[in-house]
Write a protein that holds these residues in place. Structure first.
Motif, mmCIF file in Angstrom:
data_model
loop_
_atom_site.group_PDB
_atom_site.id
_atom_site.type_symbol
_atom_site.label_atom_id
_atom_site.label_comp_id
_atom_site.label_asym_id
_atom_site.label_seq_id
_atom_site.Cartn_x
_atom_site.Cartn_y
_atom_site.Cartn_z
ATOM 1 N N ARG A 121 17.830 -25.060 2.904
ATOM 2 C CA ARG A 121 18.927 -24.729 1.986
ATOM 3 C C ARG A 121 20.283 -24.796 2.708
ATOM 4 O O ARG A 121 21.250 -25.362 2.200
ATOM 5 N N TYR A 122 20.334 -24.249 3.943
ATOM 6 C CA TYR A 122 21.634 -24.194 4.619
ATOM 7 C C TYR A 122 22.013 -25.517 5.287
ATOM 8 O O TYR A 122 23.189 -25.750 5.566
ATOM 9 N N THR A 123 21.048 -26.370 5.473
ATOM 10 C CA THR A 123 21.376 -27.745 5.860
ATOM 11 C C THR A 123 22.111 -28.403 4.693
ATOM 12 O O THR A 123 23.155 -29.063 4.873
ATOM 13 N N LEU A 166 25.822 -12.837 13.588
ATOM 14 C CA LEU A 166 24.456 -13.263 13.246
ATOM 15 C C LEU A 166 24.493 -14.148 12.009
ATOM 16 O O LEU A 166 24.938 -13.721 10.947
ATOM 17 N N GLY A 167 24.047 -15.402 12.144
ATOM 18 C CA GLY A 167 24.074 -16.333 11.015
ATOM 19 C C GLY A 167 25.498 -16.768 10.737
ATOM 20 O O GLY A 167 26.040 -16.554 9.656
ATOM 21 N N SER A 168 26.100 -17.399 11.729
ATOM 22 C CA SER A 168 27.550 -17.660 11.697
ATOM 23 C C SER A 168 27.965 -18.782 10.756
ATOM 24 O O SER A 168 29.151 -18.946 10.480
ATOM 25 N N SER A 201 27.984 -9.656 10.775
ATOM 26 C CA SER A 201 27.098 -10.565 10.054
ATOM 27 C C SER A 201 27.507 -10.536 8.593
ATOM 28 O O SER A 201 27.923 -9.503 8.079
ATOM 29 N N ASN A 202 27.402 -11.700 7.946
ATOM 30 C CA ASN A 202 27.870 -11.796 6.560
ATOM 31 C C ASN A 202 26.839 -12.516 5.701
ATOM 32 O O ASN A 202 26.703 -13.735 5.757
ATOM 33 N N CYS A 203 26.068 -11.727 4.949
ATOM 34 C CA CYS A 203 25.132 -12.269 3.955
ATOM 35 C C CYS A 203 23.965 -13.020 4.605
ATOM 36 O O CYS A 203 23.567 -14.081 4.127
ATOM 37 N N VAL A 204 23.430 -12.467 5.671
ATOM 38 C CA VAL A 204 22.407 -13.175 6.434
ATOM 39 C C VAL A 204 21.125 -12.349 6.602
ATOM 40 O O VAL A 204 20.016 -12.887 6.471
ATOM 41 N N ILE A 205 21.262 -11.050 6.865
ATOM 42 C CA ILE A 205 20.062 -10.262 7.204
ATOM 43 C C ILE A 205 19.103 -10.206 6.008
ATOM 44 O O ILE A 205 17.888 -10.171 6.183
ATOM 45 N N LEU A 207 25.729 -17.145 16.261
ATOM 46 C CA LEU A 207 24.304 -17.487 16.380
ATOM 47 C C LEU A 207 23.817 -18.014 15.037
ATOM 48 O O LEU A 207 24.034 -17.368 13.999
ATOM 49 N N ASP A 208 23.190 -19.170 15.046
ATOM 50 C CA ASP A 208 22.642 -19.706 13.786
ATOM 51 C C ASP A 208 21.422 -20.565 14.126
ATOM 52 O O ASP A 208 21.341 -21.154 15.205
ATOM 53 N N MET A 209 20.486 -20.651 13.164
ATOM 54 C CA MET A 209 19.255 -21.412 13.432
ATOM 55 C C MET A 209 19.267 -22.790 12.777
ATOM 56 O O MET A 209 18.302 -23.532 12.911
ATOM 57 N N THR A 210 20.374 -23.121 12.064
ATOM 58 C CA THR A 210 20.394 -24.381 11.310
ATOM 59 C C THR A 210 21.314 -25.386 11.997
ATOM 60 O O THR A 210 22.531 -25.155 12.107
ATOM 61 N N ASP A 211 20.742 -26.514 12.447
ATOM 62 C CA ASP A 211 21.522 -27.497 13.218
ATOM 63 C C ASP A 211 22.771 -27.976 12.483
ATOM 64 O O ASP A 211 23.834 -28.105 13.082
ATOM 65 N N ALA A 212 22.629 -28.262 11.190
ATOM 66 C CA ALA A 212 23.767 -28.814 10.446
ATOM 67 C C ALA A 212 24.923 -27.813 10.376
ATOM 68 O O ALA A 212 26.098 -28.192 10.422
ATOM 69 N N MET A 213 24.598 -26.526 10.293
ATOM 70 C CA MET A 213 25.650 -25.498 10.269
ATOM 71 C C MET A 213 26.317 -25.405 11.644
ATOM 72 O O MET A 213 27.546 -25.294 11.747
ATOM 73 N N LEU A 214 25.500 -25.472 12.702
ATOM 74 C CA LEU A 214 26.067 -25.403 14.057
ATOM 75 C C LEU A 214 27.009 -26.578 14.297
ATOM 76 O O LEU A 214 28.093 -26.430 14.866
ATOM 77 N N LYS A 255 22.414 -21.902 19.281
ATOM 78 C CA LYS A 255 21.270 -22.042 18.375
ATOM 79 C C LYS A 255 20.234 -20.971 18.675
ATOM 80 O O LYS A 255 19.871 -20.753 19.832
ATOM 81 N N GLY A 256 19.758 -20.315 17.626
ATOM 82 C CA GLY A 256 18.709 -19.320 17.824
ATOM 83 C C GLY A 256 18.452 -18.538 16.559
ATOM 84 O O GLY A 256 19.195 -18.663 15.581
ATOM 85 N N GLU A 257 17.404 -17.745 16.616
ATOM 86 C CA GLU A 257 17.030 -16.919 15.465
ATOM 87 C C GLU A 257 17.388 -15.469 15.745
ATOM 88 O O GLU A 257 17.220 -14.996 16.876
ATOM 89 N N MET A 258 17.834 -14.788 14.715
ATOM 90 C CA MET A 258 18.262 -13.399 14.929
ATOM 91 C C MET A 258 17.074 -12.461 15.154
ATOM 92 O O MET A 258 17.266 -11.325 15.572
ATOM 93 N N GLU A 259 15.851 -12.946 14.909
ATOM 94 C CA GLU A 259 14.669 -12.127 15.186
ATOM 95 C C GLU A 259 14.299 -12.183 16.671
ATOM 96 O O GLU A 259 13.468 -11.398 17.141
ATOM 97 N N SER A 260 14.848 -13.132 17.407
ATOM 98 C CA SER A 260 14.606 -13.232 18.865
ATOM 99 C C SER A 260 15.865 -13.858 19.461
ATOM 100 O O SER A 260 15.895 -15.035 19.778
ATOM 101 N N SER A 271 32.038 -24.465 3.461
ATOM 102 C CA SER A 271 30.633 -24.037 3.538
ATOM 103 C C SER A 271 30.540 -22.517 3.666
ATOM 104 O O SER A 271 29.489 -21.988 4.032
ATOM 105 N N PHE A 272 31.642 -21.834 3.377
ATOM 106 C CA PHE A 272 31.609 -20.363 3.434
ATOM 107 C C PHE A 272 30.547 -19.860 2.455
ATOM 108 O O PHE A 272 30.516 -20.253 1.294
ATOM 109 N N ALA A 273 29.671 -19.004 2.944
ATOM 110 C CA ALA A 273 28.573 -18.521 2.102
ATOM 111 C C ALA A 273 28.408 -17.012 2.262
ATOM 112 O O ALA A 273 27.310 -16.483 2.173
ATOM 113 N N GLY A 274 29.524 -16.331 2.513
ATOM 114 C CA GLY A 274 29.456 -14.884 2.704
ATOM 115 C C GLY A 274 29.464 -14.152 1.370
ATOM 116 O O GLY A 274 29.746 -14.724 0.319
ATOM 117 N N CYS A 275 29.162 -12.849 1.442
ATOM 118 C CA CYS A 275 29.166 -12.019 0.230
ATOM 119 C C CYS A 275 30.026 -10.784 0.450
ATOM 120 O O CYS A 275 29.872 -9.789 -0.233
#
Ligand SMILES: C[S@@+](CC[C@H](N)C(=O)[O-])C[C@H]1O[C@@H](n2cnc3c(N)ncnc32)[C@H](O)[C@@H]1O
Length: 259
Positions: free
Chosen positions: A29-31, A96-98, A164-168, A120-127, A146-151, A74-78
């Protein structure tokens, strides 16, 4: 990714689909959001995205007179996590989830060149998009990792402030996210998050994969959210604001401290 589901809880959908499939759907979705092929968490048009960021109280002017449209498109905050508390010059901030980087760039202006901001973000296209935006703005003390907020690929006790904005809400394992947030914050460090919480249990049709990736299906009740923060060790857990976002959902701002 198939629609589902019989369960009305966020955890029920995680049990049904599995964490890996949920994360794969979120990445997909975020790609698309980064490429401008779809939207999320608000309106699809640039003008209303700018309007939405202004409604959240963003001080866009600190980025300069003309904020590059690619920073906002591509702002997707809430919400606006930077409205929760001040940031001080020299502080180290982790987002987290920038996403495309808006909060990182505003934070970078506030902490100044003696500070540091890690997105920190896990989606290449967003980075990729965030790094292009960074080059446009010429901010050298921001790094997108690049990375996941769970690790999190972040050292223990190395961060002053987590935003963090609309990510957790998108994480299938929020307990782990909060434990990781606690680990990387230094003692006295603060967490400032904008997110979505439910008001009561959502109907089953809002616990679909698509609703999850749109920041709805993974949301949990606010009390449960605050309980998870406390269970991870956070103190002074406060709800700074909670406003209706959509029926049965609220946009919340939460602040907490690592003692
Ligand atoms: C709703 S968007 C919000 C982006 C940004 N915070 C903003 O306000 O525009 C969610 C972002 O979080 C990232 N994300 C989702 N789950 C993640 C996870 N488990 N670890 C790291 N990043 C994640 C997505 O790739 C996406 O860029």
């Amino acid at each position: 990714m198939s629609e589902c589901c019989g369960s009305q809880t966020s955890q029920g959908l995680v049990n049904l689909l599995g964490e890996d499939d949920i994360k794969a759907a979120v990445r997909e979705r975020y790609t698309e959001v980064a490429r401008g092929e779809t939207s999320c968490c608000g309106s699809p048009t640039d003008s209303t995205r700018v309007q939405r960021s202004r409604d959240y109280g963003y001080e866009l002017n600190i980025l300069g007179e003309e904020v590059p449209v690619s920073v906002l498109d591509s702002f997707a905050g809430c919400g606006n996590p930077l409205a929760i508390d001040t940031l001080n010059p020299g502080e180290v901030v982790l987002d987290l989830g920038s996403g495309a980087g808006l909060d990182c760039f505003l934070a970078a202006k506030k902490v100044g060149p003696t500070g540091q901001v890690i997105g920190l973000d896990m989606t290449d296209a967003m980075l990729e998009k965030a790094r292009k935006n960074q080059a446009l703005l010429g901010l050298n003390h921001v790094e997108f990792r690049k990375g996941e907020m769970e690790s999190m690929p972040i050292a223990d006790a190395s961060v002053d402030v987590i935003i963090s904005n609309c990510v957790i809400n998108l994480s299938p394992d929020k307990d782990r996210v909060f434990r990781e947030a606690y680990r990387v914050l230094r003692p006295g460090g603060r967490l400032m998050v904008a997110d979505i919480a439910t008001v009561g249990e959502l109907p089953a049709d809002l616990r679909s994969t698509e609703a999850w990736t749109g920041c709805i299906g993974g949301a949990i009740p606010l009390d449960e959210y605050l309980g998870k923060l406390r269970a991870a060790g956070f103190a002074d857990v406060q709800v700074v604001s909670a406003q209706e976002w959509r029926p049965m959902l609220q946009s919340v701002k939460v602040r907490a401290i690592k003692p």
